[in-house]
Design a protein around this motif. Structure first.
Motif, short mmCIF file in Angstrom:
data_model
loop_
_atom_site.label_atom_id
_atom_site.label_comp_id
_atom_site.label_asym_id
_atom_site.label_seq_id
_atom_site.Cartn_x
_atom_site.Cartn_y
_atom_site.Cartn_z
N LEU A 53 0.92 -1.20 -0.14
CA LEU A 53 0.15 -0.03 -0.06
C LEU A 53 0.83 1.24 0.04
O LEU A 53 0.69 2.22 -0.66
N ARG A 54 1.93 1.30 0.72
CA ARG A 54 2.70 2.54 0.78
C ARG A 54 3.26 2.61 -0.63
O ARG A 54 3.37 3.68 -1.21
N ARG A 55 3.96 1.72 -1.22
CA ARG A 55 4.72 1.68 -2.30
C ARG A 55 3.61 2.15 -3.50
O ARG A 55 4.18 2.72 -4.46
N PHE A 56 2.45 1.40 -3.32
CA PHE A 56 1.62 1.67 -4.49
C PHE A 56 1.19 3.24 -4.73
O PHE A 56 1.12 4.13 -5.31
N ARG A 57 0.92 3.82 -3.27
CA ARG A 57 0.61 5.35 -3.17
C ARG A 57 1.77 6.23 -3.83
O ARG A 57 1.70 7.09 -4.71
N GLU A 58 2.97 6.08 -3.46
CA GLU A 58 4.20 6.49 -3.74
C GLU A 58 4.59 6.35 -5.24
O GLU A 58 4.83 7.45 -5.89
N GLU A 59 4.33 5.25 -5.68
CA GLU A 59 5.05 4.88 -7.12
C GLU A 59 3.86 4.61 -8.23
O GLU A 59 4.37 4.82 -9.25
N ILE A 60 2.65 4.38 -7.80
CA ILE A 60 2.02 4.07 -9.04
C ILE A 60 0.58 4.89 -8.72
O ILE A 60 0.17 5.44 -9.93
N GLY A 61 0.16 5.30 -7.70
CA GLY A 61 -1.11 5.97 -7.54
C GLY A 61 -1.13 7.39 -7.35
O GLY A 61 -1.89 8.17 -7.08
N ASP A 62 0.35 7.86 -7.46
CA ASP A 62 0.43 9.20 -7.18
C ASP A 62 -0.16 9.95 -5.85
O ASP A 62 -0.82 11.02 -5.82
N GLY A 63 0.11 9.19 -4.94
CA GLY A 63 -0.16 9.54 -3.78
C GLY A 63 -1.69 9.21 -3.34
O GLY A 63 -2.29 9.33 -2.05
N THR A 97 -1.47 -1.20 -14.47
CA THR A 97 -1.90 -2.69 -14.08
C THR A 97 -0.37 -3.38 -14.20
O THR A 97 0.13 -4.20 -13.27
N GLY A 98 0.20 -3.12 -15.35
CA GLY A 98 1.71 -3.69 -15.54
C GLY A 98 2.66 -3.30 -14.11
O GLY A 98 3.33 -4.05 -13.69
N LYS A 99 2.64 -2.09 -13.84
CA LYS A 99 3.43 -1.44 -12.72
C LYS A 99 3.08 -2.28 -11.46
O LYS A 99 3.88 -2.72 -10.50
N THR A 100 1.85 -2.41 -11.30
CA THR A 100 1.46 -2.98 -10.11
C THR A 100 1.76 -4.56 -9.84
O THR A 100 2.05 -4.96 -8.69
N ALA A 101 1.64 -5.32 -11.20
CA ALA A 101 1.92 -6.59 -11.29
C ALA A 101 3.76 -6.84 -10.87
O ALA A 101 4.01 -7.68 -10.22
N ARG A 102 4.29 -5.69 -11.36
CA ARG A 102 5.82 -5.94 -11.05
C ARG A 102 6.19 -5.56 -9.73
O ARG A 102 6.97 -6.20 -9.06
N LEU A 103 5.34 -4.68 -9.02
CA LEU A 103 5.65 -4.32 -7.68
C LEU A 103 5.13 -5.49 -6.76
O LEU A 103 6.03 -6.13 -5.89
N ILE A 104 4.07 -6.26 -7.04
CA ILE A 104 3.70 -7.48 -6.29
C ILE A 104 4.66 -8.52 -6.56
O ILE A 104 5.22 -9.31 -5.62
N GLY A 105 5.19 -8.68 -7.60
CA GLY A 105 6.25 -9.90 -7.94
C GLY A 105 7.43 -9.46 -7.32
O GLY A 105 8.15 -10.48 -6.67
N GLU A 106 7.86 -8.32 -6.96
CA GLU A 106 9.20 -7.95 -6.33
C GLU A 106 8.80 -8.02 -5.06
O GLU A 106 9.66 -8.75 -4.23
#
Length: 114
Positions: A53-63, A97-106
């Motif tokens: 959730l922290r990284r999604f907000r910071e890196e994908i969801g623009d906060g 969607t692709g960025k989120t999949a990569r984040l989950i994989g990481e």
């Protein structure tokens, strides 16, 4: 796929939590969640969920984690919803969607999540 389909558009097209967030948490749950009622909780579930959730907000969801904020669409307005499906915002969400999949994989690939 069918079980997750209604989460698009921010929980059934209401602009609430982004379906990518819901899907990401579901994948974390599939990996670290309890298999049966009464099983002890795996603390990795909570650690990975918070990191995600922290990284999604910071890196994908623009906060943000709300679909309406990320996509910039009022899903209850039929004209805006239709414009989304045929305009550039659709491609933007697909890229997320692709960025989120990569984040989950990481996150899931880390040797020691806690």
């Amino acid at each position: 796929m069918r079980a997750m389909d209604p989460f698009g558009g921010g929980l059934g097209g209401h602009g609430e939590v982004c379906g990518l967030v819901v899907g990401g948490l579901a994948v974390i749950g599939l990996r670290t969640g309890r298999a049966a009622v009464g099983d002890p909780a795996d603390m990795a579930l909570w650690v990975l969920s918070r990191r995600f959730l922290r990284r999604f907000r910071e890196e994908i969801g623009d906060g943000a984690i709300l679909c309406r904020d990320i996509a910039g669409v009022d899903w209850l307005d039929p004209a805006q919803a239709a414009a989304f499906r045929t305009g550039p915002k659709y491609g933007h969400c697909r890229a997320l969607t692709g960025k989120t999949a990569r984040l989950i994989g990481e996150l899931l690939g880390q040797a020691d999540p806690p």
